[in-house]
Design a protein around this motif. Sequence first.
Motif, short mmCIF file in Angstrom:
data_model
loop_
_atom_site.label_atom_id
_atom_site.label_comp_id
_atom_site.label_asym_id
_atom_site.label_seq_id
_atom_site.Cartn_x
_atom_site.Cartn_y
_atom_site.Cartn_z
N GLU A 35 0.86 -1.17 0.00
CA GLU A 35 0.00 0.00 0.00
C GLU A 35 0.90 1.23 0.00
O GLU A 35 1.85 1.31 0.76
CB GLU A 35 -0.94 -0.01 1.20
CG GLU A 35 -2.07 -1.01 1.03
CD GLU A 35 -3.20 -0.83 2.03
OE1 GLU A 35 -3.46 0.32 2.45
OE2 GLU A 35 -3.83 -1.83 2.36
N SER A 56 1.24 5.67 -0.33
CA SER A 56 0.55 6.91 -0.03
C SER A 56 1.43 8.08 -0.43
O SER A 56 2.63 8.08 -0.14
CB SER A 56 0.21 6.99 1.46
OG SER A 56 -0.61 8.11 1.70
N TRP A 113 1.62 12.57 -0.98
CA TRP A 113 1.07 13.85 -0.58
C TRP A 113 1.55 14.88 -1.57
O TRP A 113 2.40 14.61 -2.41
CB TRP A 113 1.41 14.20 0.85
CG TRP A 113 2.89 14.40 1.14
CD1 TRP A 113 3.94 14.21 0.28
CD2 TRP A 113 3.47 14.83 2.36
NE1 TRP A 113 5.12 14.49 0.90
CE2 TRP A 113 4.87 14.88 2.18
CE3 TRP A 113 2.95 15.18 3.58
CZ2 TRP A 113 5.74 15.26 3.18
CZ3 TRP A 113 3.84 15.56 4.57
CH2 TRP A 113 5.21 15.59 4.38
N SER A 150 -2.88 12.91 3.11
CA SER A 150 -2.45 11.61 2.60
C SER A 150 -3.36 11.16 1.45
O SER A 150 -4.58 11.26 1.55
CB SER A 150 -2.49 10.58 3.73
OG SER A 150 -2.12 9.32 3.25
N PRO A 195 -3.81 7.84 -0.30
CA PRO A 195 -3.44 6.42 -0.31
C PRO A 195 -3.89 5.66 -1.56
O PRO A 195 -4.83 6.06 -2.25
CB PRO A 195 -4.15 5.87 0.93
CG PRO A 195 -5.35 6.74 1.07
CD PRO A 195 -4.92 8.11 0.60
#
Length: 174
Positions: free
Chosen positions: A102, A104, A106, A139, A141
């Motif tokens: 996973e 993430s 920004w 975030s 994701p």
Amino acid sequence: MSMYATKWLFNALLSVYLAGCHNNGSNQVIRSEKAIVTASNDGPVFRKEGELYFLSKINNDTLRKIDVEFATTDEERAQGLMDRKSMTDDQGMLFIFAKAEEQSFWMKNTYISLDIIYLDEKKEIVSVQKYTTPLSEESLPSFKKAQYALEVNAGFCDKYHIAYGDKIVYRAVK
């Protein structure tokens, strides 16, 4: 001071300020291990390192071709498109990770609104974060395991009908 004099003084000061900010078109050269990159008022300049094709999940037809920069090291992935002020619709940055996890992202220090496309180890789109907010620390994701992430201009996926299940193929160029 009259209103006319105030406006004149404001415009004069603004002109002096803007003239001092102008760099007369000079560019700064940044040296990295990967390449020599020229930075301009628009931030780091795009350097084509590969070509990427979007393939339809329905019939494997090519939906769109773009030029890409690769982000393969921790340093390159951390920098990403930060400080970039513009990018064309036929450009993007492909982030390549060692394994599917996973992910993430920004938008800190990223001035361009982006679509972030997350892809699994088979290079199939598993999720998309569309129309990201520039300079945000929120975030973004992947929600699923992704080994690749591709950043393109905001609205790209809608404009070119790129969707979940579509795939990519890419190759490096010299």
